[in-house]
Design an enzyme around this catalytic site. Structure first.
Site, short mmCIF file in Angstrom:
data_model
loop_
_atom_site.label_atom_id
_atom_site.label_comp_id
_atom_site.label_asym_id
_atom_site.label_seq_id
_atom_site.Cartn_x
_atom_site.Cartn_y
_atom_site.Cartn_z
N ASP A 139 0.89 -1.19 0.01
CA ASP A 139 -0.04 0.05 0.09
C ASP A 139 1.03 1.19 -0.09
OD1 ASP A 139 -3.17 0.46 1.72
OD2 ASP A 139 -2.25 1.72 0.30
C1 GLC Z 1 -4.33 4.27 -0.45
C2 GLC Z 1 -5.12 3.26 0.20
C3 GLC Z 1 -5.31 2.04 -0.79
C4 GLC Z 1 -5.26 2.81 -2.17
C5 GLC Z 1 -3.70 3.16 -2.26
C6 GLC Z 1 -3.82 3.95 -3.76
O1 GLC Z 1 -3.52 4.69 0.93
O2 GLC Z 1 -4.87 2.43 1.42
O3 GLC Z 1 -6.62 1.21 -0.62
O4 GLC Z 1 -5.44 1.80 -3.05
O5 GLC Z 1 -3.64 4.26 -1.36
O6 GLC Z 1 -4.32 5.10 -3.81
#
Ligand code: GLC
Length: 749
Positions: free
Chosen positions: A293
């Site tokens: 993430d």
């Molecule tokens: C965010 C979220 C994740 C998302 C990613 C890209 O922090 O936790 O769900 O897909 O970043 O935006």
């Protein structure tokens, strides 16, 4: 000489066995084998830097979904082929430009894969996922994901960071809005529907985008419902509840997984080899790739599991994390880690193989610009059929929580209707959080929907009445005066669209601001009041539930919110939604969920003080899992079982008749639960194992049957083997988890 030959032989053996191990779970097609050969060829030509480039993902500036850093070297890295993926690059034109940077400058010309959070629609926005789950209509859920994929791919996107399949039993956690609620069985089916919608029949097909099961894992179990907080659960609960939808996602063919921010039992998911290497890639045989993430690799320093980003990169890579979203840890440290022997090159090769495999499956090597056509983008976004589907999906997501004295449906020729509330005419709130490229201007508000629905003779009065937040009641007066002039009052209250979602935990889950006070004042006028609740999580609405005659749960329904709610308000559509998540009576009950354990002192009456209960509030929730009313009524017959003695190798059929005893046609979600009375470990008092959403015309009946096999009764037993155990069971069928007919049977070897 001999020694190096032996080393070479051993190395090849390990390399072969590890690739072979990867694929020994899955039967490879000829196309798979061809792709593997192409990957072998690419890997043999790539430098270590180029390989690590495929493990590197940077963000564009189309949408900041995390703490964004400005880095001027991205362009140089793109040209060198040191970037494998970009997220948040918006539009066919921009993705074409970015792809050209790589294809026209890099040595290996490996196409970028473009990712974006397409969570509940791209431009045409559908209900937030929790709301969509309330429809219990898997076809509709799949269709909305399909439409999202068609629109996103038309705008250059190859990969969505969805479905979020985190089980959530804590409405304080803002991301409960992104998933399918509290039940692993239903959450698994919704995960499959969404993945099939996004990925279509083949990733190569036009309009297909690769999906991403997230957040792996148990993110929804953050202590105190506080986002990113610690998760400390047993391995049994991890497997029994939180991993189930991820396993289902894998079975549905999901191409990627995303790590979660949280730690589990002391190890952050991003560096958790048990989760990723042993379980996901080893035991389950996953062949796609795992992306971290946003900066979750770098955050292992905050977790205190790595002294710096370099060590974090080592831990993540060795734990099986294949791509680094936005930390640059792999970009900055992996070369030196490989040279220092802290990360083996075979580990890099395996990660890169997985990334390249998805790119081949997507057809990006055949045509890197397959989704970079601006004219197609224009034709697909917000098309009439997409808008129509959005309205149909939104209607199905509405849950009727209360309807005393048949307050609803309203008459379209009502003389005067007062529409009051801070959410009654707010376009942007209708699309909720995580709404990709959705825009408020394209959303239909409740006021607009009502104006379209009612007769030309109806007089519509409108005022906000108060803000969503804030403690001012200065504008109550206007609202009260409008209510006094009306025959009926419709009030749109709840949360703003951004009060749920990421980093949006709330310690109190009441209706914010002075909105409930406004309802109290409006009720004093004696007019019939209908509450339309708009929210991204269950709220503690005890007072409303006790004092307002009619309540619709409408979540955030997306682009067609207003029209969908009006369809239900005026009876054009009979509400059929059911809650996919429990509504607590009080925040103090949390975590509260229907499939709880019995405990040694279950509360069976209000007499015995020494039982598992509160002294100040009931144990029961305000509204149970699976709850939802209709404008009609349904009567359930007693259950008939094909046998009361089911052998492990056989199956058992549960039959019943459901009659529509009301005045209008309606859909009912007939739910089937079981209870394993005695197990080698304690078992929940109920577990959802089936449901049927059926249309039954007024006065008619429908015979319904469910078939249970022993595999439906399997669970993680004392020694963690997943199987059914013989013994006595109860089976329940009903209109919600608290209101069921029941019968008993025994399972024998
Ligand atoms: C965010 C979220 C994740 C998302 C990613 C890209 O922090 O936790 O769900 O897909 O970043 O935006």
């Amino acid at each position: 000489m001999r020694t190096s030959v032996i080393y070479l032989f051993v190395f090849c053996l390990i390399a072969f066995s590890s690739c072979n191990q990867e694929s020994n779970k899955v039967k490879l097609t000829n196309e798979d084998k061809t792709i593997e050969k192409k990957i072998d060829d690419l890997l043999s030509k790539m430098t270590l830097e180029e390989k690590i480039g495929q493990m590197n993902q940077y963000t564009g500036n189309g949408a900041a979904t995390g703490p964004i850093k400005a880095r001027e070297k991205d362009i140089e890295d793109l040209k060198k082929g040191y970037v494998g993926s970009m997220l948040n690059v918006i539009g066919a034109e921009n993705t074409r430009e970015m792809q050209k940077l790589v294809m026209e400058n890099s040595r290996m010309k490996i196409p970028l894969i473009f990712g974006l959070d397409v969570i509940h629609g791209y431009k045409t926005i559908f209900p937030i996922p929790l709301g969509e789950a309330a429809s219990w209509d898997l076809d509709a859920i799949e269709q909305s994901a399909r439409i999202a994929a068609i629109e996103a791919s038309a705008a250059g996107i190859h990969w969505t960071f969805a479905p979020m399949v985190d089980i959530a039993r804590d409405p304080r956690w803002g991301r409960i809005m992104e998933g399918a609620g509290e039940d692993p069985y239903y959450g698994s089916l919704v995960a499959k529907a969404r993945i099939h919608g996004f990925q279509g029949k083949s990733l190569k097909d036009d309009g297909s985008i690769v999906a991403c099961a997230k957040h792996f894992a148990a993110y929804g179990c953050a202590e105190a419902g506080r986002d990113y907080n610690t998760v400390d659960i047993s391995n049994r609960v991890l497997h029994e509840i939180y991993l189930r939808p991820f396993k289902a996602a894998l079975e549905a063919g999901v191409g990627t997984f995303m790590n979660s921010f949280n730690e589990i039992d002391g190890t952050p998911a991003t560096g958790n080899s048990y989760l990723v290497q042993e379980t996901l890639k080893g035991e389950w045989g996953f062949r796609g790739f795992v992306v971290s993430d946003w900066n979750s690799i770098g955050e292992m320093v905050n977790h205190g599991i790595a002294k710096d980003k370099g060590e974090a990169a080592m831990i993540a890579a060795n734990a099986g994390n294949d791509m680094d979203m936005e930390t640059s840890a792999y970009r900055d440290s992996l070369v030196s880690l490989v040279k220092a022997g802290k990360v083996k090159e075979i580990t890099i090769d395996k990660a890169v193989r997985r990334v390249l495999r998805i790119k081949f499956q997507l057809g990006l090597f055949d045509d890197p610009y397959k989704y970079c056509h601006p004219e197609k983008e224009k034709s697909q976004l917000l098309s009439p059929e997409h808008i129509k589907a959005a309205r149909e999906g939104a209607r199905k997501s509405i849950v009727l929580l209360k309807n005393e004295n048949n307050t609803l449906p309203l008459k379209i020729d009502v003389r005067t209707i007062a529409v009051i509330g801070p959410l009654a005419d707010s376009k942007i709130d209708m699309i909720g959080g995580w709404s990709a490229q959705g825009e408020g201007k394209d959303a239909v508000t409740l006021l607009e929907g009502i104006k379209t629905a009612v007769s030309s003779t109806t007089n519509i009065l409108y005022t906000k009445g108060c803000d969503i937040w804030g403690d001012s009641s200065n504008t109550f007066k206007v609202a009260i005066s409008l209510a006094k002039q009306a025959d009926v009052v419709v009030m749109a209250i709840g949360e703003s669209g951004t009060m749920s979602g990421e980093a949006r935990s709330r310690a109190n889950i009441n209706i914010p601001g002075k909105q409930e006070d406004l309802v109290r004042e409006i009720l004093k006028t004696g007019k019939p009041v209908v509450i339309v609740l708009m929210n991204g999580r269950p709220l503690t609405i005890n007072w409303l539930a006790g004092n307002v005659p009619a309540i619709l749960e409408s979540w955030f329904l997306g682009s067609q919110a207003g029209n969908a709610i009006a369809d239900v308000l005026f009876g054009k559509y009979n509400p059929s939604g059911k809650l996919p998540v429990t509504f607590p009576y009080a925040v103090g009950q949390i975590p509260i969920y229907y499939n709880h354990k019995n405990t040694g002192r279950p509360k069976v009456d209000n007499i015995n003080p020494y039982c598992s209960k509160y002294t100040d509030i009931p144990n029961e929730p305000l509204f149970p899992f699976g709850f939802g009313l209709s404008y009609t009524t349904f009567e359930y017959s007693t259950l008939k079982l094909s046998t009361n003695q089911m052998k492990m190798k056989d199956s058992l059929t549960v039959s019943l008749t459901v009659k529509n005893t009301g005045q209008s046609d309606g859909e009912e979600v007939v739910q089937l639960y079981i209870r394993d009375l005695v197990g080698s470990v304690t078992r929940p008092v109920k577990e959802l194992k089936g449901f049927r959403k059926v249309m039954i015309k007024t006065g008619e009946s429908k015979d319904i049957s469910f078939t249970l096999k022993s595999s439906d009764l399997a669970f993680y037993t004392k020694d963690m083997s997943f199987k059914a155990e013989s013994g006595d069971f109860k089976v329940f069928v009903g209109t919600n988890s608290d209101d069921c007919k029941e019968a008993s049977f025994s399972l024998t070897e």
